[in-house]
Write an enzyme that holds these catalytic residues in place. Structure first.
Site, PDB file in Angstrom:
ATOM      1  N   GLU A  13      -7.808 -12.859  -6.341  1.00  0.00           N
ATOM      2  CA  GLU A  13      -7.309 -13.741  -6.455  1.00  0.00           C
ATOM      3  C   GLU A  13      -6.874 -14.618  -7.940  1.00  0.00           C
ATOM      4  OE1 GLU A  13      -7.342 -12.220  -3.862  1.00  0.00           O
ATOM      5  OE2 GLU A  13      -6.053 -11.991  -2.199  1.00  0.00           O
ATOM      6  N   LEU A  63       1.823  -7.680  -6.521  1.00  0.00           N
ATOM      7  CA  LEU A  63       2.589  -8.198  -7.773  1.00  0.00           C
ATOM      8  C   LEU A  63       3.597  -8.402  -8.907  1.00  0.00           C
ATOM      9  CD1 LEU A  63      -1.335  -8.002  -8.932  1.00  0.00           C
ATOM     10  CD2 LEU A  63      -0.640  -9.520  -7.208  1.00  0.00           C
ATOM     11  N   ARG A  66      -6.264 -13.852 -11.009  1.00  0.00           N
ATOM     12  CA  ARG A  66      -4.337 -13.627 -10.970  1.00  0.00           C
ATOM     13  C   ARG A  66      -3.400 -15.124 -10.928  1.00  0.00           C
ATOM     14  NH1 ARG A  66      -6.235  -9.141 -12.269  1.00  0.00           N
ATOM     15  NH2 ARG A  66      -6.627  -6.890 -10.721  1.00  0.00           N
ATOM     16  N   LEU A 124      -1.122  -7.957  -2.181  1.00  0.00           N
ATOM     17  CA  LEU A 124       0.013  -8.355  -2.624  1.00  0.00           C
ATOM     18  C   LEU A 124       0.585  -7.486  -3.985  1.00  0.00           C
ATOM     19  CD1 LEU A 124       2.053 -10.203  -2.635  1.00  0.00           C
ATOM     20  CD2 LEU A 124       1.398 -11.492  -4.461  1.00  0.00           C
ATOM     21  N   GLY A 178      -5.085  -9.649  -0.584  1.00  0.00           N
ATOM     22  CA  GLY A 178      -3.916  -8.859   0.537  1.00  0.00           C
ATOM     23  C   GLY A 178      -4.458  -7.809   1.349  1.00  0.00           C
ATOM     24  N   LYS A 193       1.216   3.349  -5.424  1.00  0.00           N
ATOM     25  CA  LYS A 193       1.511   1.726  -5.709  1.00  0.00           C
ATOM     26  C   LYS A 193      -0.010   1.116  -5.082  1.00  0.00           C
ATOM     27  CE  LYS A 193       4.706   1.065  -8.655  1.00  0.00           C
ATOM     28  NZ  LYS A 193       4.499   1.770  -9.757  1.00  0.00           N
ATOM     29  N   ARG A 194      -1.110   2.426  -4.609  1.00  0.00           N
ATOM     30  CA  ARG A 194      -2.273   1.560  -3.966  1.00  0.00           C
ATOM     31  C   ARG A 194      -2.135   1.239  -2.658  1.00  0.00           C
ATOM     32  NH1 ARG A 194      -2.318   5.683  -6.999  1.00  0.00           N
ATOM     33  NH2 ARG A 194      -3.715   5.983  -9.118  1.00  0.00           N
ATOM     34  N   GLU A 225      -7.145  -8.680   3.418  1.00  0.00           N
ATOM     35  CA  GLU A 225      -6.706  -9.829   4.930  1.00  0.00           C
ATOM     36  C   GLU A 225      -5.965  -9.543   5.599  1.00  0.00           C
ATOM     37  OE1 GLU A 225      -5.622 -14.338   3.066  1.00  0.00           O
ATOM     38  OE2 GLU A 225      -4.603 -12.271   1.678  1.00  0.00           O
ATOM     39  N   GLY A 264      -2.826 -16.158   0.169  1.00  0.00           N
ATOM     40  CA  GLY A 264      -1.845 -16.372   1.330  1.00  0.00           C
ATOM     41  C   GLY A 264      -1.387 -15.633   2.437  1.00  0.00           C
TER      42      GLY A 264
HETATM   43  C1  LIG Z   1      -0.467 -16.461  -3.719  1.00  0.00           C
HETATM   44  O1  LIG Z   1       0.425 -16.096  -2.469  1.00  0.00           O
HETATM   45  C2  LIG Z   1       0.437 -14.925  -1.548  1.00  0.00           C
HETATM   46  C3  LIG Z   1      -1.129 -13.548  -2.324  1.00  0.00           C
HETATM   47  C4  LIG Z   1      -1.358 -12.599  -1.596  1.00  0.00           C
HETATM   48  C5  LIG Z   1      -2.492 -12.241  -1.498  1.00  0.00           C
HETATM   49  C6  LIG Z   1      -2.772 -11.794  -2.772  1.00  0.00           C
HETATM   50  C7  LIG Z   1      -3.258 -10.881  -3.741  1.00  0.00           C
HETATM   51  O2  LIG Z   1      -3.163  -9.961  -3.128  1.00  0.00           O
HETATM   52  S1  LIG Z   1      -3.927 -10.834  -5.175  1.00  0.00           S
HETATM   53  C8  LIG Z   1      -5.052  -9.406  -5.052  1.00  0.00           C
HETATM   54  C9  LIG Z   1      -3.862  -8.250  -5.932  1.00  0.00           C
HETATM   55  N1  LIG Z   1      -4.075  -7.077  -6.233  1.00  0.00           N
HETATM   56  C10 LIG Z   1      -5.228  -7.068  -7.606  1.00  0.00           C
HETATM   57  O3  LIG Z   1      -4.981  -7.667  -7.976  1.00  0.00           O
HETATM   58  C11 LIG Z   1      -5.503  -5.008  -7.511  1.00  0.00           C
HETATM   59  C12 LIG Z   1      -5.110  -4.421  -8.915  1.00  0.00           C
HETATM   60  N2  LIG Z   1      -5.021  -3.430  -8.825  1.00  0.00           N
HETATM   61  C13 LIG Z   1      -5.942  -2.657  -9.611  1.00  0.00           C
HETATM   62  O4  LIG Z   1      -7.095  -3.667 -10.027  1.00  0.00           O
HETATM   63  C14 LIG Z   1      -5.833  -1.389  -9.416  1.00  0.00           C
HETATM   64  O5  LIG Z   1      -4.492  -0.724  -9.478  1.00  0.00           O
HETATM   65  C15 LIG Z   1      -7.013  -0.072  -7.920  1.00  0.00           C
HETATM   66  C16 LIG Z   1      -6.197  -0.882  -7.163  1.00  0.00           C
HETATM   67  C17 LIG Z   1      -7.901  -0.932  -8.705  1.00  0.00           C
HETATM   68  C18 LIG Z   1      -6.487   0.834  -8.430  1.00  0.00           C
HETATM   69  O6  LIG Z   1      -7.047   1.657  -9.303  1.00  0.00           O
HETATM   70  P1  LIG Z   1      -6.477   3.323 -10.230  1.00  0.00           P
HETATM   71  O7  LIG Z   1      -6.568   3.901  -9.194  1.00  0.00           O
HETATM   72  O8  LIG Z   1      -6.844   2.797 -11.349  1.00  0.00           O
HETATM   73  O9  LIG Z   1      -5.166   2.720  -9.809  1.00  0.00           O
HETATM   74  P2  LIG Z   1      -3.563   2.229 -10.975  1.00  0.00           P
HETATM   75  O10 LIG Z   1      -2.891   2.941 -11.767  1.00  0.00           O
HETATM   76  O11 LIG Z   1      -4.064   0.710 -12.268  1.00  0.00           O
HETATM   77  O12 LIG Z   1      -2.393   1.714  -9.729  1.00  0.00           O
HETATM   78  C19 LIG Z   1      -1.311   2.292  -9.904  1.00  0.00           C
HETATM   79  C20 LIG Z   1      -0.139   1.830  -9.916  1.00  0.00           C
HETATM   80  O13 LIG Z   1      -0.419   1.709  -8.418  1.00  0.00           O
HETATM   81  C21 LIG Z   1      -0.274   0.097  -9.242  1.00  0.00           C
HETATM   82  N3  LIG Z   1      -0.904  -1.062  -8.211  1.00  0.00           N
HETATM   83  C22 LIG Z   1      -1.519  -0.872  -7.881  1.00  0.00           C
HETATM   84  N4  LIG Z   1      -1.738  -2.149  -7.422  1.00  0.00           N
HETATM   85  C23 LIG Z   1      -1.061  -3.305  -7.290  1.00  0.00           C
HETATM   86  C24 LIG Z   1      -0.795  -4.034  -7.102  1.00  0.00           C
HETATM   87  N5  LIG Z   1      -1.801  -5.372  -6.126  1.00  0.00           N
HETATM   88  N6  LIG Z   1       0.430  -5.143  -6.897  1.00  0.00           N
HETATM   89  C25 LIG Z   1       2.144  -4.033  -7.901  1.00  0.00           C
HETATM   90  N7  LIG Z   1       1.216  -3.039  -8.031  1.00  0.00           N
HETATM   91  C26 LIG Z   1       0.571  -2.353  -8.123  1.00  0.00           C
HETATM   92  C27 LIG Z   1      -0.149   0.133 -10.432  1.00  0.00           C
HETATM   93  O14 LIG Z   1       0.255  -1.324 -11.435  1.00  0.00           O
HETATM   94  C28 LIG Z   1       0.522   0.971 -11.138  1.00  0.00           C
HETATM   95  O15 LIG Z   1       1.122   0.946 -10.971  1.00  0.00           O
HETATM   96  P3  LIG Z   1       2.434   2.339 -12.399  1.00  0.00           P
HETATM   97  O16 LIG Z   1       3.952   2.194 -12.070  1.00  0.00           O
HETATM   98  O17 LIG Z   1       1.879   2.112 -13.635  1.00  0.00           O
HETATM   99  O18 LIG Z   1       1.884   3.662 -11.542  1.00  0.00           O
HETATM  100  C29 LIG Z   1      -0.781 -12.823  -0.035  1.00  0.00           C
HETATM  101  C30 LIG Z   1       0.846 -13.972   0.226  1.00  0.00           C
HETATM  102  C31 LIG Z   1       0.677 -14.488  -0.051  1.00  0.00           C
HETATM  103  O19 LIG Z   1       1.751 -15.510  -0.521  1.00  0.00           O
END
Ligand SMILES: COc1cc(/C=C/C(=O)SCCNC(=O)CCNC(=O)[C@H](O)C(C)(C)COP(=O)(O)OP(=O)(O)OC[C@H]2O[C@@H](n3cnc4c(N)ncnc43)[C@H](O)[C@@H]2OP(=O)(O)O)ccc1O
Length: 264
Positions: A138, A72, A141, A70, A115, A31-32, A118, A146
């Protein structure tokens, strides 16, 4: 949702001891290294019980990424009250890292997002390799940082760059991260963890009181008004030089038993 009393999921961290250095690997590579409650609470457990013999901590990501931020999937059902509790839990855990007894060094590669960025901000030294990239998506999204990012990151890179990151969600390269004051070290490929370990061994060898002063007093001195800051500095300097560890180390230099300062 996890609260401060809950235990974390220890399997989500890969914790190893190498001499006086504790390495803490975020361990959800599939899940990276997305930060769910289990991993945040495991960080809380880990940083609440740093063994006495540990002199520095290196935090890194298992796999190709530091952290995608985070988890998501945990956010979709959360209401405003739960959101506040969640954010404050992150604040407590990241504060525990920032105010850790020993220096914490973040080794950064791949995604250092939201996050995850952060979390890296709570470390005392950041080492990045060329694959590292930084972003705050963020805005895309529909949420706001946070995990203390709006407090810590502008102090490193400035408010205008922070606003750019938050508004545009643009990906900043490892080179930009170093140029803008986020990472103190930029290594060659695959170099972040080895460099972080080398630095950790070095800082772990410092007098504990020196590290305490840098970690606990320096941030307050730097933010205090100059008069208060200078007084705090004098008090800290007096305490440090009075310590028997300082006397032992100074004697060793004067007796030519320790190395000179030399460029590395
Ligand atoms: C509001 O109150 C808060 C907020 C916060 C903090 C907020 C944040 O952190 S916002 C930022 C959230 N992160 C993202 O938007 C990044 C999303 N991920 C990506 O863009 C990509 O996954 C990548 C990191 C660039 C990597 O790409 P790639 O190597 O191609 O891998 P994928 O195929 O995309 O992913 C593999 C697998 O992982 C899952 N995954 C990746 N990132 C997340 C994530 N952030 N959350 C959940 N899951 C993630 C992806 O879905 C894939 O899953 P599969 O099951 O499909 O294999 C803090 C505190 C507060 O109170």
């Amino acid at each position: 949702m996890g609260n401060a009393a809950d235990a974390g999921d220890a399997s989500l961290l890969r914790i190893e001891t190498r001499g006086a250095v504790l390495t803490v690997g975020l361990n959800r590579p599939a899940k990276r290294n997305a930060l769910n409650d289990g991993i945040i609470l495991a960080l809380q457990d880990c940083f609440s019980a740093i063994p006495d013999e540990v002199g520095a901590v290196v935090i890194h990501g298992v796999g190709d990424h530091f952290s995608s931020g985070l988890d998501l999937s945990e956010l979709t059902e959360r209401d405003a009250t739960e959101g506040l509790v969640h954010s404050q839990m992150w604040h407590r855990v990241f504060d525990r890292i920032q105010y850790c007894r020993v220096p914490v060094i973040a080794a950064l590669k791949g995604a250092v997002i939201g996050g995850g960025l952060e979390l890296a901000c709570a470390a005392h030294i950041r080492v990045a390799e060329p694959s590292a990239y930084f972003a705050l998506p963020e805005g895309q999204r529909g949420i706001f940082v946070g995990g203390g990012g709006s407090v810590r990151l502008p102090r490193l890179i400035g408010v205008p760059r922070m606003a750019d990151m938050m508004l545009t969600g643009r990906v900043y390269s490892a080179t930009e991260g170093a140029a803008y004051g986020f990472s103190q070290y930029l290594t060659e490929a695959d170099g972040a963890l080895p460099k972080a370990l080398e630095l950790a061994e070095r800082v772990a060898a410092n007098a504990p009181l020196t590290n305490f002063a840098v970690l606990q007093a320096l941030p307050m001195i730097a933010e205090a008004n100059p008069q208060t800051g200078l007084l705090m500095e004098s008090l800290m300097a007096t305490v440090a030089q009075s310590d028997k560890e300082a006397k032992k180390r100074i004697r060793a230099f004067l007796d030519r038993k320790t190395a000179k300062v030399k460029p590395t």
